[in-house]
Each structure stands twice: as structure tokens, then as C-alpha cells.
Enzyme design. Sequence first.
Site: not given
Ligand SMILES: NC(=O)c1ccc[n+]([C@@H]2O[C@H](COP(=O)([O-])OP(=O)(O)OC[C@H]3O[C@@H](n4cnc5c(N)ncnc54)[C@H](O)[C@@H]3O)[C@@H](O)[C@H]2O)c1
Length: 437
Positions: A11, A156-157, A210, A257, A263, A266, A269, A327
Site C-alpha cells: 500500500v 487497491l487490488k 473498508k 467464482y 486468502g 486482507c 484478517k 491470487k
Molecule cells: N496489501 C493490500 O492489498 C492492502 C489493500 C488495502 C489495504 N491494506 C492495508 O494497508 C496496510 C498495509 O498493508 P501492506 O500490505 O502494504 O503491508 P506490508 O506488510 O506489505 O507493509 C507494511 C510496511 O510497514 C513497515 N512498518 C511497520 N512498522 C513501521 C513503523 N513503525 N515505521 C515505519 N514503517 C513501518 C514494514 O516494515 C513494512 O514494510 C494494512 O493495514 C493492510 O491491511 C492492504
Amino acid sequence: MKIAIVGTGYVGLVTGTCFAELGLDVTCIDINEERIDQLGKGIIPIYENGLEELVKRNVNAGRLHFSTSLADSLNDVTVVFIAVGTPPDEDGSADLRSVIQVARTIGQHIDKYHLVVTKSTVPVGTSFKVRSTIEGELNKRQIEVDFDVASNPEFLKEGNAIPDFMSPDRVVVGVESEKAKAIMTRLYKPILLNKFRVIFMDIPSAEMTKYAANSMLATRISFMNDVANLCEIVGANVNMVREGIGSDMRIGRKFLYPGIGYGGSCFPKDIKALIRTAEENNYEMRVLKAVDDVNEDQKRILFDKFKEHFKGAIENKVVAIWGLSFKPETDDMREAPSLTLIDLLLESNCKLRVFDPAAMEECKRRIGDKVYYARDPYDAALDADALFLLTEWKEFRLPSWGVLEKSMTNPVVFDGRNIYDKKELTELGFVYHCIGK
Ligand SMILES: NC(=O)c1ccc[n+]([C@@H]2O[C@H](COP(=O)([O-])OP(=O)(O)OC[C@H]3O[C@@H](n4cnc5c(N)ncnc54)[C@H](O)[C@@H]3O)[C@@H](O)[C@H]2O)c1
């Protein structure tokens, strides 16, 4: 305008890079030094279509910077996006420690107005906790600094993250002051100019939106998996049922589908976290509990079919697995159904030969050398007693069945995504199993 994005995962990195592409000066911050070091060298830590070029272009243009120090970057920027991970705690609730840690750092270092925007997926009330944490730190410093909090959940997807940012179905923004609204309007102006919707609301509603969105999508998947399982029992074909119901405009075709369960980072959890939020408020999310239950069972459905096919005699069977990521178009294996299946097969002493176009390194990192990492799909299928299709990557869609039939010991296919044609495979000498037909 200068902004900072904290967290350079899927993200944060996509958001930061896309805002830089729109002309803003962006500093992406992460506590993971190796990650920031790699990004500084142009190495992208995640697989996301088109991201590498976009990062390079914006770094070269001087609009995108990387740093490990939020404290050092703070007083240079007006807006801070919090995009750190919020993984599930042991009881299913969202672990907010990283979010609160970022808020603490902000409170310890700001000297002028900041807008602090939570982009991580967080339970209702978290942005207010961010606000009180910052206030607490400012009180300790015995200074008053004006700031606002806002919520801007991410939809985002993975695999399509850049188009999703640039051409979103909608952007949801929760604010509580006109100043914050004006800043967010300015940030998303290029999106608004292109007539995409930016929906402003109060902060709790934005946070809830969300979870409600992901819950609705997960519900559709578990519902269809339940229907598919019943189709098998009563002799109906879920593909036809899907066509039949999806053409109803009120229902629509997407997310209908059946497969091996959802999995990813997102859905699992977020569904558990919303159930937990309800419990904390003495309410029971009965539908979501069932959604979660159905999904847990569905992750082992191919294993049960495999066991039934071999009448329980599965020890030492050689199993080819096509697809490891949760996916296609991503290397993300968080909560991937493949991991459940790999565990079940290894516990039964099967020998696994796996292949994925993007997630091989990620799989090695997670499970090490317990399986054989194949060079390509055909290498995975060599001498296999069964082939499992788990992720519907494009390159798995039209394999040379003739080659596979010759190289496999037992031509049996377990299609977890219903992408193959039973008639075609049966004529070629395969035994074919799928979901809901
Ligand atoms: N991945 C997705 O498709 C998606 C989509 C929508 C929302 N989200 C949400 O967005 C958030 C982030 O998801 P993600 O998939 O990008 O996570 P991720 O685990 O890929 O990345 C998180 C990053 O945050 C960093 N981090 C952790 N603690 C920190 C701190 N104190 N200071 C600075 N950096 C720090 C980690 O080192 C890591 O690089 C989550 O809450 C998730 O639920 C994710």
C-alpha cells in the site's frame, strides 16, 4: 506539496509512487533498513505490475525519496500517510502497535501543522487513538501544535494496484475539519478532475467502510463455495448456476467464482478483525462468522478430494502444485490457501514439486526446502501422481496436456479454480476433479 508515507509495503509504496507520479514531492519511510536500502538502489521489494518503472521514473525526476527516519522527514512535509501493517493479533483483532508507534513519533517531533492520514486498515476509533497519542506526546513536550487526523482507507487490488490508484472506483475520505477536507481535496484533485469519485464522510464511517467492503466481497466468495459444494452433492453445475445468477443486475458477475477459499493479506484478517470489533461491543457478526468458517473448510477441499481419489493411500505420492501466491499477478503468500494444502500434503508424507511465476522466493522464505522448486510447470509435473492447480496465472491456462500426460505417473488433475475443461481432459486420458461440478 510535500508529503510522507510511512510503510513501504504494497500500500505505502504504491500510494507514494503514484502521488509522486501526480507531481507531489513524496518521502517514503520504513523502519526496515534493508528495504529502504534496496529501494534506494532501485530494487523493488514486492512484485507489482508496472511499479518498478514508475518508482525509477519518479526517483530520477527527484520527486520520490526514501528514508528510514520519520523524525527527520516530518518538519519538511504537511501530510503524513500511515500505511504500516496491521496484522491480526492472537484474538483476531488488528494489531495497532505500528500505527500507534508512528503516531507517537509524529507527536514527538512536529513543530507546525500536519494532517495525519490513516491509510492502513484499522478498526473504527483508531484515527481518534492516533489523535490522542499525538496529543499525549505534545502534552509531554508542553507545546501546542495544530494538527488534524483523517481516514483514507485503501481499496487497491494487488496485481492491479497502480490502475486502481489512478482510476479508482472511488476514494473514501473521512475528515473532521474543513482544513483537512481542503488538503485531501487538493491531493486527490487529479483524480477528481478525471471524474472519479472522492466520497467525503465522517472518520468512523470511513474506517467502517473498508471493513464492510472486504466483508461483502468475502461473503460472496464463501456463499459461492457453499453453493458449489451443494451443487456437487445434488448434481448441479456451479458454473451454470454462477452464469444464471450473475446475469441478474442486482447480483452482478464479480466475486462469484468458487474455489479453494480466499486468502491474502486482507480478507482473512479484516473479517476476523470485524468479528472481534463486534464482540468488543457486545454484538455478534453471525454472517461473517459463517463466512470465515466456510472459508477455513474450503481451503482443504482439494486435499479431501485427493485423499478420496486415492482411497486414503496418499503416502509418498508425488504432487505437482501450480500456483503458490494467493491470487495471480502477485508474489504475496500471506494466508494463501496453498500454504494450508502444502501443510496437509507434507503431513501425509507426500513429495511436493511446486511452481509459481512470481512467488518461488517468497515460498522458499516461508517453508524452506521442504518441497522441490521446479524450473517450470512441466518440471513440476514430472513423475507426478497428481497435479493441483491452485492459482489461475495466465500461463497455466493452456498447457500442453499431451506432454503432461506422458510425463506424469498418474494423469490426475485437481483444478482448484475451475479453469480447465473436463471433457477435453477426460478425452486425453486424465481424471479431472474440480469445484462444484
Ligand atoms: N496489501 C493490500 O492489498 C492492502 C489493500 C488495502 C489495504 N491494506 C492495508 O494497508 C496496510 C498495509 O498493508 P501492506 O500490505 O502494504 O503491508 P506490508 O506488510 O506489505 O507493509 C507494511 C510496511 O510497514 C513497515 N512498518 C511497520 N512498522 C513501521 C513503523 N513503525 N515505521 C515505519 N514503517 C513501518 C514494514 O516494515 C513494512 O514494510 C494494512 O493495514 C493492510 O491491511 C492492504
